[in-house]
Design a protein around this motif. Structure first.
Motif, PDB file in Angstrom:
ATOM      1  N   UNK A 225      25.464  33.239  -8.633  1.00 35.39           N
ATOM      2  CA  UNK A 225      25.172  33.928  -7.376  1.00 35.39           C
ATOM      3  C   UNK A 225      23.700  34.278  -7.213  1.00 35.39           C
ATOM      4  N   UNK A 226      23.010  34.586  -8.323  1.00 31.68           N
ATOM      5  CA  UNK A 226      21.637  35.072  -8.245  1.00 31.68           C
ATOM      6  C   UNK A 226      20.604  34.133  -8.861  1.00 31.68           C
ATOM      7  N   UNK A 227      21.041  33.004  -9.377  1.00 34.34           N
ATOM      8  CA  UNK A 227      20.093  32.041  -9.929  1.00 34.34           C
ATOM      9  C   UNK A 227      19.374  32.537 -11.166  1.00 34.34           C
ATOM     10  N   UNK A 228      20.028  33.385 -11.938  1.00 35.51           N
ATOM     11  CA  UNK A 228      19.391  33.957 -13.119  1.00 35.51           C
ATOM     12  C   UNK A 228      19.263  32.929 -14.234  1.00 35.51           C
ATOM     13  N   UNK A 229      18.223  33.100 -15.039  1.00 38.00           N
ATOM     14  CA  UNK A 229      18.147  32.362 -16.291  1.00 38.00           C
ATOM     15  C   UNK A 229      19.249  32.920 -17.194  1.00 38.00           C
TER      16      UNK A 229
ATOM     17  N   UNK B 185      19.708  25.924 -11.207  1.00 41.07           N
ATOM     18  CA  UNK B 185      19.170  24.832 -10.393  1.00 41.07           C
ATOM     19  C   UNK B 185      19.923  24.700  -9.072  1.00 41.07           C
ATOM     20  N   UNK B 186      21.229  24.895  -9.101  1.00 43.09           N
ATOM     21  CA  UNK B 186      22.014  24.849  -7.857  1.00 43.09           C
ATOM     22  C   UNK B 186      21.570  25.964  -6.915  1.00 43.09           C
ATOM     23  N   UNK B 187      21.299  27.148  -7.460  1.00 43.62           N
ATOM     24  CA  UNK B 187      20.786  28.256  -6.651  1.00 43.62           C
ATOM     25  C   UNK B 187      19.450  27.858  -6.020  1.00 43.62           C
ATOM     26  N   UNK B 188      18.562  27.273  -6.809  1.00 43.04           N
ATOM     27  CA  UNK B 188      17.262  26.849  -6.288  1.00 43.04           C
ATOM     28  C   UNK B 188      17.391  25.860  -5.145  1.00 43.04           C
TER      29      UNK B 188
ATOM     30  N   UNK C  30       9.408  33.040  -0.780  1.00 44.72           N
ATOM     31  CA  UNK C  30      10.538  33.957  -0.938  1.00 44.72           C
ATOM     32  C   UNK C  30      11.502  33.430  -1.986  1.00 44.72           C
ATOM     33  N   UNK C  31      11.803  32.148  -1.921  1.00 42.16           N
ATOM     34  CA  UNK C  31      12.713  31.549  -2.900  1.00 42.16           C
ATOM     35  C   UNK C  31      12.149  31.677  -4.311  1.00 42.16           C
ATOM     36  N   UNK C  32      10.857  31.444  -4.458  1.00 43.94           N
ATOM     37  CA  UNK C  32      10.217  31.565  -5.772  1.00 43.94           C
ATOM     38  C   UNK C  32      10.298  32.998  -6.277  1.00 43.94           C
ATOM     39  N   UNK C  33      10.098  33.972  -5.394  1.00 42.50           N
ATOM     40  CA  UNK C  33      10.193  35.374  -5.799  1.00 42.50           C
ATOM     41  C   UNK C  33      11.604  35.714  -6.273  1.00 42.50           C
ATOM     42  N   UNK C  34      12.618  35.190  -5.598  1.00 35.88           N
ATOM     43  CA  UNK C  34      13.997  35.425  -6.018  1.00 35.88           C
ATOM     44  C   UNK C  34      14.247  34.886  -7.430  1.00 35.88           C
ATOM     45  N   UNK C  35      13.613  33.758  -7.726  1.00 32.57           N
ATOM     46  CA  UNK C  35      13.889  33.075  -8.986  1.00 32.57           C
ATOM     47  C   UNK C  35      12.916  33.429 -10.100  1.00 32.57           C
ATOM     48  N   UNK C  36      11.843  34.144  -9.763  1.00 33.59           N
ATOM     49  CA  UNK C  36      10.903  34.552 -10.798  1.00 33.59           C
ATOM     50  C   UNK C  36       9.971  33.460 -11.254  1.00 33.59           C
ATOM     51  N   UNK C  37       9.510  32.652 -10.317  1.00 35.08           N
ATOM     52  CA  UNK C  37       8.477  31.678 -10.658  1.00 35.08           C
ATOM     53  C   UNK C  37       7.548  31.484  -9.459  1.00 35.08           C
TER      54      UNK C  37
END
Length: 155
Positions: A19-23, A105-108, A120-127
């Motif tokens: 749901x959150x694209x976490x590592x 990767x699916x979240x990305x 915004x997408x990068x901020x959500x994913x931390x990169x």
């Protein structure tokens, strides 16, 4: 596959990653705040993940109730670089036919398909936005690009 995971802790890890694209390791170091899921520790430090993609998964996967697997000394396991291996082992145990990072990767890819700006997408994913563009935009199909364009034109 989420439904086949018997352990509530491992089920929560899977749901949070999806749901959150976490590592994989970040899922062990989260807390809920008023404005979203906050990652306390991870590869790129702390960050707020303010949106789940899909938002309904928060309720469907019961993600507001953080339930972690019963691992002894998770901080030490993380510092030794073994936490990702533990997650991968559990995926294999539950016969999940893909790697844990595939959820990230699916979240990305969803961030692109949903029309999020790369920053915004990068901020959500931390990169960085550069990493996001290189890693995820190549997976977006012509159909997805046309749909995104149509959504913008219909505004």
């Amino acid at each position: 596959y989420w439904r086949n995971i018997r352990s509530p802790g491992w089920r929560w890890i899977y749901g949070a990653m999806a749901a959150f694209g976490l590592r994989d390791h970040e899922a062990f170091f989260c807390e809920w705040r008023d404005d979203g899921l906050f990652v306390l520790k991870g590869k790129t430090g702390q960050r707020l993940v303010f949106e789940a993609l899909y938002p309904e998964w928060v309720d469907e996967f019961n993600l507001r109730e953080i339930r972690l697997p019963n691992l002894q000394d998770v901080d030490r396991i993380y510092e030794e670089g073994e936490l990702g291996d533990r997650v991968a082992r559990q995926f294999r145990r539950y016969k999940i036919p893909f790697q844990p990072y595939d959820l990230r990767h699916a979240f990305g890819i969803r961030t692109v398909a949903f029309g999020y700006q790369p920053t915004t997408a990068a901020a959500l994913m931390g990169h960085s936005p550069d990493i996001h563009l290189r890693r995820y935009h190549k997976h977006v199909s012509l159909k997805q690009n046309k749909e995104a364009s149509q959504r913008l034109m219909n505004r």
